[in-house]
Design a protein around this motif. Structure first.
Motif, PDB file in Angstrom:
ATOM      1  N   GLU A 179       1.865  -2.018   1.079  1.00 42.28           N
ATOM      2  CA  GLU A 179       1.671  -2.476  -0.301  1.00 42.28           C
ATOM      3  C   GLU A 179       2.421  -1.590  -1.290  1.00 42.28           C
ATOM      4  OE1 GLU A 179       0.298  -5.282  -2.922  1.00 42.28           O
ATOM      5  OE2 GLU A 179      -0.028  -5.256  -0.748  1.00 42.28           O
ATOM      6  N   ALA A 180       2.576  -0.295  -0.957  1.00 44.73           N
ATOM      7  CA  ALA A 180       3.296   0.630  -1.828  1.00 44.73           C
ATOM      8  C   ALA A 180       4.798   0.596  -1.601  1.00 44.73           C
ATOM      9  CB  ALA A 180       2.768   2.048  -1.615  1.00 44.73           C
ATOM     10  N   GLY A 181       5.281  -0.247  -0.688  1.00 37.11           N
ATOM     11  CA  GLY A 181       6.713  -0.373  -0.456  1.00 37.11           C
ATOM     12  C   GLY A 181       7.242   0.490   0.660  1.00 37.11           C
ATOM     13  N   ILE A 182       6.366   1.203   1.365  1.00 40.82           N
ATOM     14  CA  ILE A 182       6.790   2.044   2.497  1.00 40.82           C
ATOM     15  C   ILE A 182       6.510   1.247   3.769  1.00 40.82           C
ATOM     16  CG2 ILE A 182       6.511   4.259   3.661  1.00 40.82           C
ATOM     17  CD1 ILE A 182       5.498   5.390   1.028  1.00 40.82           C
ATOM     18  N   SER A 183       7.502   0.516   4.211  1.00 43.82           N
ATOM     19  CA  SER A 183       7.300  -0.385   5.344  1.00 43.82           C
ATOM     20  C   SER A 183       7.501   0.289   6.694  1.00 43.82           C
ATOM     21  CB  SER A 183       8.253  -1.585   5.224  1.00 43.82           C
ATOM     22  OG  SER A 183       9.606  -1.138   5.217  1.00 43.82           O
ATOM     23  N   TRP A 184       8.093   1.498   6.715  1.00 41.71           N
ATOM     24  CA  TRP A 184       8.335   2.190   7.988  1.00 41.71           C
ATOM     25  C   TRP A 184       7.095   3.019   8.392  1.00 41.71           C
ATOM     26  CZ3 TRP A 184      11.005   2.846   3.446  1.00 41.71           C
ATOM     27  CH2 TRP A 184      10.784   4.033   2.750  1.00 41.71           C
ATOM     28  N   SER A 185       5.985   2.359   8.462  1.00 40.87           N
ATOM     29  CA  SER A 185       4.711   3.002   8.804  1.00 40.87           C
ATOM     30  C   SER A 185       4.037   2.239   9.937  1.00 40.87           C
ATOM     31  CB  SER A 185       3.791   3.065   7.589  1.00 40.87           C
ATOM     32  OG  SER A 185       3.481   1.759   7.133  1.00 40.87           O
ATOM     33  N   ALA A 186       3.185   2.933  10.663  1.00 38.55           N
ATOM     34  CA  ALA A 186       2.422   2.341  11.763  1.00 38.55           C
ATOM     35  C   ALA A 186       1.094   3.085  11.872  1.00 38.55           C
ATOM     36  CB  ALA A 186       3.191   2.411  13.077  1.00 38.55           C
ATOM     37  N   SER A 187       0.137   2.441  12.505  1.00 41.68           N
ATOM     38  CA  SER A 187      -1.212   3.009  12.600  1.00 41.68           C
ATOM     39  C   SER A 187      -1.569   3.290  14.048  1.00 41.68           C
ATOM     40  CB  SER A 187      -2.233   2.041  11.994  1.00 41.68           C
ATOM     41  OG  SER A 187      -3.545   2.440  12.300  1.00 41.68           O
ATOM     42  N   LEU A 188      -2.344   4.363  14.235  1.00 45.12           N
ATOM     43  CA  LEU A 188      -2.877   4.660  15.559  1.00 45.12           C
ATOM     44  C   LEU A 188      -3.907   3.611  15.947  1.00 45.12           C
ATOM     45  CD1 LEU A 188      -3.414   8.522  15.225  1.00 45.12           C
ATOM     46  CD2 LEU A 188      -1.516   7.344  16.333  1.00 45.12           C
ATOM     47  N   GLN A 189      -4.012   3.387  17.240  1.00 45.16           N
ATOM     48  CA  GLN A 189      -4.905   2.328  17.710  1.00 45.16           C
ATOM     49  C   GLN A 189      -6.360   2.775  17.750  1.00 45.16           C
ATOM     50  OE1 GLN A 189      -3.665   0.688  21.426  1.00 45.16           O
ATOM     51  NE2 GLN A 189      -5.082  -1.008  21.339  1.00 45.16           N
ATOM     52  N   ASN A 190      -6.595   4.046  18.060  1.00 39.60           N
ATOM     53  CA  ASN A 190      -7.966   4.532  18.229  1.00 39.60           C
ATOM     54  C   ASN A 190      -8.325   5.646  17.253  1.00 39.60           C
ATOM     55  OD1 ASN A 190      -8.543   2.813  20.494  1.00 39.60           O
ATOM     56  ND2 ASN A 190      -7.252   4.172  21.719  1.00 39.60           N
ATOM     57  N   GLY A 191      -7.632   5.737  16.143  1.00 38.28           N
ATOM     58  CA  GLY A 191      -7.966   6.740  15.155  1.00 38.28           C
ATOM     59  C   GLY A 191      -7.329   8.085  15.454  1.00 38.28           C
ATOM     60  N   ALA A 192      -7.504   9.019  14.511  1.00 40.92           N
ATOM     61  CA  ALA A 192      -6.863  10.321  14.646  1.00 40.92           C
ATOM     62  C   ALA A 192      -7.498  11.161  15.736  1.00 40.92           C
ATOM     63  CB  ALA A 192      -6.940  11.073  13.307  1.00 40.92           C
ATOM     64  N   SER A 193      -8.776  10.955  16.020  1.00 41.22           N
ATOM     65  CA  SER A 193      -9.447  11.788  17.031  1.00 41.22           C
ATOM     66  C   SER A 193      -8.906  11.532  18.429  1.00 41.22           C
ATOM     67  CB  SER A 193     -10.953  11.524  17.002  1.00 41.22           C
ATOM     68  OG  SER A 193     -11.222  10.159  17.256  1.00 41.22           O
ATOM     69  N   ALA A 194      -8.389  10.324  18.693  1.00 42.68           N
ATOM     70  CA  ALA A 194      -7.864   9.992  20.017  1.00 42.68           C
ATOM     71  C   ALA A 194      -6.439  10.461  20.211  1.00 42.68           C
ATOM     72  CB  ALA A 194      -7.947   8.478  20.246  1.00 42.68           C
ATOM     73  N   GLY A 195      -5.713  10.799  19.154  1.00 46.16           N
ATOM     74  CA  GLY A 195      -4.344  11.276  19.282  1.00 46.16           C
ATOM     75  C   GLY A 195      -3.359  10.159  19.594  1.00 46.16           C
ATOM     76  N   PHE A 196      -2.219  10.565  20.160  1.00 43.20           N
ATOM     77  CA  PHE A 196      -1.146   9.605  20.414  1.00 43.20           C
ATOM     78  C   PHE A 196      -1.155   9.076  21.832  1.00 43.20           C
ATOM     79  CE2 PHE A 196       0.303  11.956  16.771  1.00 43.20           C
ATOM     80  CZ  PHE A 196       0.924  10.999  15.989  1.00 43.20           C
ATOM     81  N   ASP A 197      -2.039   9.576  22.710  1.00 41.11           N
ATOM     82  CA  ASP A 197      -2.018   9.142  24.101  1.00 41.11           C
ATOM     83  C   ASP A 197      -2.546   7.720  24.223  1.00 41.11           C
ATOM     84  OD1 ASP A 197      -1.019  11.576  24.788  1.00 41.11           O
ATOM     85  OD2 ASP A 197      -2.984  12.453  25.240  1.00 41.11           O
TER      86      ASP A 197
END
Length: 295
Positions: free
Chosen positions: A277-295
């Motif tokens: 919405e702010a115009g920053i389209s090169w973003s993505a979200s973690l699937q299980n939140g920050a506590s689960a990390g990137f694995d």
């Protein structure tokens, strides 16, 4: 002045040496202080010394017995089984006649002492047996110390050691994605408007709703890789999350960060939509939140 120590009466007479020099008694006459009775009523230091010696002998004997039993266990684990159907049956009947495997055919009989390791130093009763259709099955459950398994038949004997479990190929579960999807409900559109997220941003990220089993609706965040739906994440208002079982691990909006030199990784899907919405389209979200990390 030397007082009579009460611990003297707890020690056996054989624990006291008799050929010892006389020790001055209560009145200084040295009377019978070289005998066991004299040492019983003598100096407390002598009591402590004798008690320590007796305790040390007892501990040494116990350790020797433990090493003997453990050596027998290790030796027996490497030897061929010498039992037959009749000898094993007799061993079980001697422990508890009421637990005769023949009379209780088909039942598992537990709480017996293993004939191979004898239950170890503590005589543990971790042995089981079962008789059915002319076959006697036996197993010791002391896995780290014995763990032997054998079967006996009236016409012969088959013996084997426990083998590691084989990995059985499991059938791939069918992942049901995209089921019962509906257009974004009005209450969900109102909720997003209050968060400052427009309808265009929701349509770009393919946000929709789903009818749940209890008759309510939940927000659906579909995880796409290209045109393939690989996972789904749901949110029931106000804040209850779950996912479709068997979905692939991915990033929400993974196509937006491909071939980008700089990317923004957010904790949740709402954060990713806010960046869009702010115009920053090169973003993505973690699937299980920050506590689960990137694995």
């Amino acid at each position: 002045h030397i007082r009579r120590h009460p611990a003297m009466e707890l020690l056996p007479r054989s624990a006291f040496p008799r050929d010892l020099p006389a020790v001055p008694g209560r009145h200084g006459d040295g009377r019978d202080r070289g005998t066991a009775q004299g040492w019983r009523s003598g100096c407390p230091l002598a009591v402590a010394a004798v008690t320590a010696a007796v305790t040390l002998q007892w501990r040494n004997a116990r350790c020797r017995a433990f090493r003997t039993v453990r050596a027998a266990e290790l030796h027996g684990a490497n030897q061929e089984d010498e039992h037959t159907f009749d000898s094993m049956l007799e061993h079980l009947r001697c422990q508890n006649p009421s637990m005769d495997p023949i009379q209780r055919e088909g039942e598992y009989i537990n709480g017996l002492v293993c004939p191979w390791c004898n239950g170890g130093f503590k005589r543990e009763k971790n042995f089981s047996a079962r008789y059915k259709n002319g076959t006697l099955w036996c197993r010791c459950w002391r896995k780290n110390k014995c763990g032997r398994t054998a079967t006996y038949r009236r016409t012969g004997r088959d013996f084997w050691r426990p083998a590691p479990p084989r990995a059985t190929p499991s059938k791939p579960k069918e992942v049901l994605l995209g089921q019962n999807m509906i257009e974004l409900a009005e209450e969900h559109q109102e909720w997003f408007r209050n968060r400052g997220i427009s309808k265009e941003t929701l349509e770009r990220n393919r946000v929709c709703s789903k009818q749940t089993k209890n008759g309510k609706t939940a927000i659906v965040f579909p995880y796409y890789e290209g045109e393939k739906l690989v996972a789904e994440k749901f949110r029931a208002l106000p804040k209850t999350f779950w996912q479709t079982p068997g979905g692939q691990k991915s990033l929400y909006g993974v196509d937006d960060v491909k071939d980008q030199k700089e990317v923004v990784i957010t904790e949740g899907e709402i954060d990713k939509l806010s960046f869009d919405e702010a115009g920053i389209s090169w973003s993505a979200s973690l699937q299980n939140g920050a506590s689960a990390g990137f694995d």
